[in-house]
Design a protein around this motif. Structure first.
Motif, short mmCIF file in Angstrom:
data_model
loop_
_atom_site.label_atom_id
_atom_site.label_comp_id
_atom_site.label_asym_id
_atom_site.label_seq_id
_atom_site.Cartn_x
_atom_site.Cartn_y
_atom_site.Cartn_z
N ALA A 5 -18.65 -41.21 -5.72
CA ALA A 5 -18.89 -41.48 -4.31
C ALA A 5 -18.85 -40.18 -3.51
O ALA A 5 -18.09 -39.26 -3.82
CB ALA A 5 -17.87 -42.46 -3.76
N VAL A 6 -19.65 -40.13 -2.46
CA VAL A 6 -19.64 -38.99 -1.55
C VAL A 6 -18.34 -39.00 -0.76
O VAL A 6 -17.88 -40.04 -0.29
CB VAL A 6 -20.86 -39.03 -0.61
CG1 VAL A 6 -20.74 -37.99 0.49
CG2 VAL A 6 -22.15 -38.82 -1.40
N THR A 7 -17.74 -37.82 -0.63
CA THR A 7 -16.55 -37.66 0.20
C THR A 7 -16.81 -36.59 1.25
O THR A 7 -17.61 -35.68 1.05
CB THR A 7 -15.31 -37.26 -0.63
OG1 THR A 7 -15.51 -35.94 -1.16
CG2 THR A 7 -15.07 -38.24 -1.77
N VAL A 8 -16.10 -36.70 2.36
CA VAL A 8 -16.18 -35.70 3.42
C VAL A 8 -14.77 -35.46 3.93
O VAL A 8 -14.05 -36.41 4.27
CB VAL A 8 -17.14 -36.15 4.56
CG1 VAL A 8 -16.78 -37.53 5.09
CG2 VAL A 8 -17.16 -35.13 5.68
N ALA A 9 -14.36 -34.20 3.94
CA ALA A 9 -13.00 -33.83 4.35
C ALA A 9 -11.95 -34.66 3.61
O ALA A 9 -10.91 -35.01 4.17
CB ALA A 9 -12.83 -33.97 5.86
N GLY A 10 -12.23 -35.00 2.35
CA GLY A 10 -11.29 -35.73 1.52
C GLY A 10 -11.37 -37.23 1.62
O GLY A 10 -10.63 -37.94 0.93
N LEU A 11 -12.25 -37.77 2.46
CA LEU A 11 -12.37 -39.22 2.64
C LEU A 11 -13.65 -39.73 1.98
O LEU A 11 -14.72 -39.15 2.15
CB LEU A 11 -12.39 -39.57 4.12
CG LEU A 11 -11.11 -39.28 4.90
CD1 LEU A 11 -11.33 -39.57 6.39
CD2 LEU A 11 -9.95 -40.11 4.37
N SER A 12 -13.54 -40.84 1.27
CA SER A 12 -14.70 -41.46 0.64
C SER A 12 -15.52 -42.22 1.67
O SER A 12 -14.98 -42.83 2.60
CB SER A 12 -14.23 -42.43 -0.45
OG SER A 12 -15.28 -43.28 -0.87
N VAL A 13 -16.84 -42.19 1.49
CA VAL A 13 -17.69 -42.95 2.41
C VAL A 13 -17.41 -44.44 2.34
O VAL A 13 -17.61 -45.17 3.32
CB VAL A 13 -19.18 -42.67 2.15
CG1 VAL A 13 -19.55 -41.23 2.46
CG2 VAL A 13 -19.58 -43.04 0.72
N LEU A 52 -14.67 -45.01 4.74
CA LEU A 52 -15.17 -44.92 6.11
C LEU A 52 -15.97 -46.16 6.49
O LEU A 52 -15.84 -46.67 7.61
CB LEU A 52 -16.04 -43.66 6.26
CG LEU A 52 -15.30 -42.33 6.10
CD1 LEU A 52 -16.30 -41.17 6.05
CD2 LEU A 52 -14.31 -42.12 7.25
N ALA A 53 -16.80 -46.65 5.57
CA ALA A 53 -17.60 -47.85 5.85
C ALA A 53 -16.70 -49.06 6.08
O ALA A 53 -16.96 -49.88 6.96
CB ALA A 53 -18.58 -48.11 4.71
N ARG A 54 -15.62 -49.17 5.27
CA ARG A 54 -14.72 -50.31 5.43
C ARG A 54 -14.00 -50.26 6.78
O ARG A 54 -13.81 -51.28 7.44
CB ARG A 54 -13.69 -50.34 4.30
CG ARG A 54 -14.20 -50.91 3.00
CD ARG A 54 -13.06 -51.20 2.03
NE ARG A 54 -12.36 -50.00 1.62
CZ ARG A 54 -12.69 -49.25 0.57
NH1 ARG A 54 -13.73 -49.59 -0.18
NH2 ARG A 54 -12.00 -48.17 0.27
N GLU A 55 -13.58 -49.06 7.19
CA GLU A 55 -12.79 -48.95 8.42
C GLU A 55 -13.64 -48.97 9.68
O GLU A 55 -13.25 -49.57 10.68
CB GLU A 55 -11.96 -47.68 8.39
CG GLU A 55 -11.05 -47.53 9.60
CD GLU A 55 -10.08 -46.37 9.50
OE1 GLU A 55 -9.34 -46.13 10.49
OE2 GLU A 55 -10.05 -45.70 8.45
N PHE A 56 -14.80 -48.33 9.62
CA PHE A 56 -15.57 -48.14 10.86
C PHE A 56 -16.91 -48.88 10.87
O PHE A 56 -17.57 -48.93 11.90
CB PHE A 56 -15.82 -46.64 11.09
CG PHE A 56 -14.56 -45.84 11.18
CD1 PHE A 56 -13.75 -45.92 12.30
CD2 PHE A 56 -14.15 -45.03 10.13
CE1 PHE A 56 -12.56 -45.19 12.39
CE2 PHE A 56 -12.98 -44.29 10.21
CZ PHE A 56 -12.18 -44.38 11.34
N GLY A 57 -17.32 -49.44 9.73
CA GLY A 57 -18.59 -50.14 9.67
C GLY A 57 -19.76 -49.19 9.54
O GLY A 57 -19.61 -47.96 9.58
#
Length: 473
Positions: free
Chosen positions: A45-53, A56-61
């Motif tokens: 999976a793509v990560t940015v600044a240590g966070l998986s997309v 991010l999708a689960r938390e922010f949609g």
């Protein structure tokens, strides 16, 4: 644009463009297209600044603009430091104005302020963001080809450091505003230098036949100088401004622009006895949206521009004016990608036995109109996982009721991309959120800033209540 009387499928070059090669590894991320902290994790999976997309999708949609804060601020600081260093012995340094039209919100304006840059705004709304963020007035430049009296009053009242005037009517309006407010407005003249920048027609801004600035060739720029000087002390002329366009990849256009605008500097000195202290060479520095693009580094840009300015000033017998530039896209663009969820996948047969997948996502031209407006090219990748499937020519399209609702015109994605997958489109930090709309009554996505393993919303997602809030019932 591609066209054929029998339809687009028959047009020459239909299919993948010449610059788009079939990838050896469909999961590979081209570093020049992404922010510095983007990579693939152990799970693919793509990560940015240590966070998986996926996180991010689960938390922010989705869709969501994902902004790498450290990348944005590092790019801004590199422009600030590089131009100050390169121009230290050529005119005594240079100022960097972040072009807020690329992307602006209160938090970004705070970053710009904290990191010692200046801010270029072009509407009363952008000025209001700058004021809310606490940007000092003397570090703000105010652009615009049709500023209202209300906007000019707000700018002068806040003490903006310079107003870039764009018409004879504006000169008179601004002088009247300054007189009524009992102050002096510092101004620059936007000069149309007749340079045909090698970019799309709608983002080339220095050729003669368009709305911006005062023409050199017809004498309008010289007349603007004369009128401003006549309005002293309400107006103080501090310099000339030239902007040749956007998404520019070399300094050749700046060379012609500098030569012509410094010719006007010399003319002003000879005719009025005034050697103008400042020169703004604009922005428009390009970024890599796809593998076809090869932008210059800030050091390469600064070195080339310093050499040009120094040479042209010597030729005109001028002291080198204090230089300023206005990067926006080059700072904001690569710092952000847009994250989408796939909804449907269709395969269309092309001539010669080829095929194309139409990958429909939950956003579209409402969050990225640049493809439809400028025929802009973008890249993308399957983001929530890696794939062993072979690459397949794909077109990423949106959910709007327009055939031109295309996000990524041509890209090779894995052949097993399916509904529920996530795709990420890099290089969307400039002009995507800024030019977004509520077309088809679609709420605009949030901007999520990520830094050191943490994420926070800096522009919230719109809601249906927001869509209905302005309706009068």
């Amino acid at each position: 644009m591609r066209a054929h009387e029998a339809g687009a499928l028959h047009a020459e070059g239909y299919g993948n463009p010449s610059w788009l090669a079939v990838p050896r590894d469909v999961n590979a991320l081209v570093p020049s297209l992404w922010s510095s902290s983007v990579s693939r994790g152990a799970d693919g999976a793509v990560t940015v600044a240590g966070l998986s997309v996926a996180e991010l999708a689960r938390e922010f949609g989705t869709p969501a603009y994902v902004l790498d804060e450290a990348d944005f601020r590092t790019r801004a600081a590199e422009f600030r430091d590089t131009y100050a260093e390169v121009f230290a012995d050529v005119g005594g340094g240079a100022d960097v104005y972040y072009a807020g039209k690329a992307f602006l919100c209160t938090e970004v304006a705070r970053w710009v302020c904290e990191d010692g840059l200046r801010l270029d705004v072009c509407t009363g709304g952008e000025l209001a963001v700058a004021v809310r963020a606490g940007m000092p007035g003397d570090r703000i430049g105010f652009h615009g080809n049709n500023k209202s009296v209300t906007e000019l009053e707000a700018a002068v009242g806040y003490g903006v450091g310079r107003v870039i005037v764009d018409s004879f009517e504006e000169i008179d309006r601004l002088a009247d505003v300054a007189r009524r407010l009992g102050t002096t407005a510092r101004v620059m003249v936007r000069v149309t230098v007749g340079v045909e920048a090698h970019t799309h027609e709608f983002i080339a801004t220095a050729h003669e036949d368009q709305k911006f600035g005062f023409s050199l060739s017809g004498g309008a720029a010289a007349e603007a100088v004369r009128r401003i000087l006549a309005h002293a002390p309400q107006l103080e002329l501090i310099g000339l401004h030239s902007h040749i366009g956007s998404q520019i990849f070399d300094t050749s256009g700046f060379e012609v622009s500098a030569r012509r605008v410094l010719g006007l500097h010399a003319q002003v000195a000879a005719e009025h006895g005034v050697e103008l202290p400042e020169l703004d060479l604009g922005g428009g520095f390009g970024i890599a949206y796809t593998t076809e693009h090869d932008p210059l580094s800030p050091k390469g840009l600064a070195s080339g521009m310093a050499e040009i300015v120094d040479r042209e000033c010597r030729a005109n017998g001028l002291s080198v004016p204090h230089i300023s530039i206005e990067p926006g896209r080059a700072i904001a663009g690569p710092s952000t990608f847009t994250l989408y969820e796939v909804g449907t996948v269709k395969t269309v047969d092309l001539d010669g036995g080829a095929s194309r997948a139409y990958v429909s996502v939950d956003g579209g031209m409402s969050d990225n109109v640049r493809t439809a407006l400028y025929e802009a090219n973008f890249s993308c990748t399957l983001a929530n996982r890696a794939s062993d499937a072979p690459p397949r020519l794909s077109r990423v399209v949106g959910r709007h009721c327009e055939a031109g609702d295309i996000v990524v015109m041509d890209e090779f994605l894995p052949a097993d991309v399916a509904p529920g997958d996530l795709v990420a489109v890099p290089g969307t930090g400039a002009y995507c959120r800024s030019m977004s709309s509520q077309y088809n009554h679609t709420p605009r996505p949030p901007v999520v800033a990520v830094h050191d393993g943490e994420a926070r919303v800096i522009v919230r997602r719109e809601t249906v209540d927001d869509l209905l809030a302005l309706d009068v019932t």
